[in-house]
Design an enzyme around this catalytic site. Structure first.
Site, PDB file in Angstrom:
ATOM      1  N   CYS A 132       0.713  -1.262   0.046  1.00  0.00           N
ATOM      2  CA  CYS A 132      -0.176   0.196  -0.040  1.00  0.00           C
ATOM      3  C   CYS A 132       0.818   1.377   0.044  1.00  0.00           C
ATOM      4  O   CYS A 132       1.416   1.530   1.158  1.00  0.00           O
ATOM      5  CB  CYS A 132      -0.987   0.249   1.243  1.00  0.00           C
ATOM      6  SG  CYS A 132      -1.831   1.525   1.465  1.00  0.00           S
ATOM      7  N   CYS A 135      -0.123   4.055   2.384  1.00  0.00           N
ATOM      8  CA  CYS A 135      -0.035   3.813   3.771  1.00  0.00           C
ATOM      9  C   CYS A 135       1.544   3.877   4.112  1.00  0.00           C
ATOM     10  O   CYS A 135       1.911   4.669   5.237  1.00  0.00           O
ATOM     11  CB  CYS A 135      -0.390   2.449   4.015  1.00  0.00           C
ATOM     12  SG  CYS A 135      -1.999   1.727   3.584  1.00  0.00           S
ATOM     13  N   ASP A 136       2.520   3.765   3.092  1.00  0.00           N
ATOM     14  CA  ASP A 136       3.838   3.572   3.585  1.00  0.00           C
ATOM     15  C   ASP A 136       4.879   4.393   2.683  1.00  0.00           C
ATOM     16  O   ASP A 136       5.939   4.585   3.134  1.00  0.00           O
ATOM     17  CB  ASP A 136       4.244   2.306   3.501  1.00  0.00           C
ATOM     18  CG  ASP A 136       3.335   1.186   4.146  1.00  0.00           C
ATOM     19  OD1 ASP A 136       2.852   1.558   5.391  1.00  0.00           O
ATOM     20  OD2 ASP A 136       3.160   0.240   3.974  1.00  0.00           O
TER      21      ASP A 136
END
Ligand code: NAP
Length: 305
Positions: A132, A135-136
């Protein structure tokens, strides 16, 4: 408490089904094991859902869908679906926190990212291996990362990563990318992105943190070591259909089989969205599935038994 329909999953398919079913005056429960939104909760930009404003995000769009559900009286519960049993009046749905009675069920459990299965991938997940970018990506500011895959997700996420990483290598096992032409054009125009085609990742290396990968050229079998800081895997998806084994028919790739009206092989159980066998998995097709499933739930309930 008996519901007219229980919707399993709160992604776009489940939320759209909730809006249509509750607006059709049914008593509706949407159960979700984690947060709402499904896969698009991790999508940073939704630019092809008709009518969505230019700055639409996955979470923004699904939050609005959730509000619409609540406006029509849908109930939400954080529960994990375990199994269901048929009764004379419908079904008993067993969850990790109790059983619930319902007349019908809509399975909208979606799909999740598929690992590539190379050495080191599982061990280094969360330590530089990610599924993701939204997200990261922030953890990779100014660093070098690889993106695995050549589909729409890989290309979109690679473009997103250019806002953070200094260098992005897209590694794809074929000699041409699979994603939309407009994304391919943006990829080729972006100076931060390079392509490594005809290539697969054999191993992700690192000791507590990704340090590099071993890439194999599939035409020559030549192995190359590449030093980098992160690996983003976008190798497609697998449906969340394990809980339905023995109950619902699945195809060879584990997607639920439905007809055009979203009916499964069990009367009273419907399926919608990415979990079912279909040719195009998009927010727009997921919401359409949800609407069709809900309308057919209403028809099913009204049918003389
Ligand atoms: P996908 O289209 O199935 O692409 C997966 C990619 O990963 C393919 O390039 C595949 O290679 C590669 N791959 C699979 N297994 C691999 C392995 N073990 N090792 C290396 N590479 C591997 O999946 P997706 O990109 O997640 O998209 C899924 C669906 O969502 C598609 O229908 C897509 O169009 C849609 N989508 C649409 C949008 C949008 O329109 N905005 C955004 C995201 C996704 P091969 O090409 O060789 O199979």
């Amino acid at each position: 408490m008996r519901y007219d329909t229980i919707i399993v999953g709160a992604g776009p398919a489940g939320l759209a089904a909730g809006i249509y079913a509750a607006r059709g005056t049914l008593k509706v429960l949407i159960m979700e094991k984690a947060g709402i939104g499904g896969q698009i909760a991790t999508s940073w930009e939704i630019e092809n859902y008709p009518g969505s404003p230019p700055d639409s995000t996955g979470p923004g769009l699904t939050e609005r869908m959730r509000q619409q559900c609540e406006e029509f009286g849908v109930e939400f519960a954080t529960k994990t679906y375990l199994r269901s049993h048929q009764t004379e009046a419908g079904f008993i749905v067993e969850t990790d926190s109790g059983s619930i009675e319902t007349q019908t069920i809509i399975m909208a459990t979606g799909a999740e990212p598929k690992p590539i299965g190379c050495k080191g991938e599982r061990e280094l997940r969360g330590m530089g291996v990610s599924y993701c970018a939204t997200c990261d990506a922030n953890f990779f500011k100014g660093l070098k990362v690889a993106v695995i895959g050549g589909g729409d997700t890989a290309l979109e996420e690679a473009l997103y990563l250019t806002k953070f990483a200094a260098e992005i290598i897209i590694i794809h096992r074929r000699d041409e990318l699979r994603g939309a032409k407009i994304l391919q054009q943006r990829i080729r125009e972006n100076e931060k992105i390079s392509l490594l085609l005809d290539s697969v990742v054999e191993e992700i290396k690192g000791n507590g943190q990704v340090e590099g990968i071993v890439v194999k050229n599939v035409k020559t079998d030549e192995l190359t070591d590449v030093s980098l800081d992160g690996v983003f895997v976008f190798a497609g998806q697998k449906p969340n259909s394990e809980a339905f084994v023995g109950l619902l028919e699945r195809d060879a790739r584990d997607y639920l089989i439905t007809d055009d009206e979203m009916r499964t092989n069990i009367p009273g159980i419907f399926a919608a969205g990415d979990v079912r066998r279909k040719s195009l998995r998009q927010v727009v097709t997921a919401t359409a599935d949800g609407a069709i499933a809900a309308v057919n739930v209403i028809k099913y309930i009204e049918e003389p038994k």
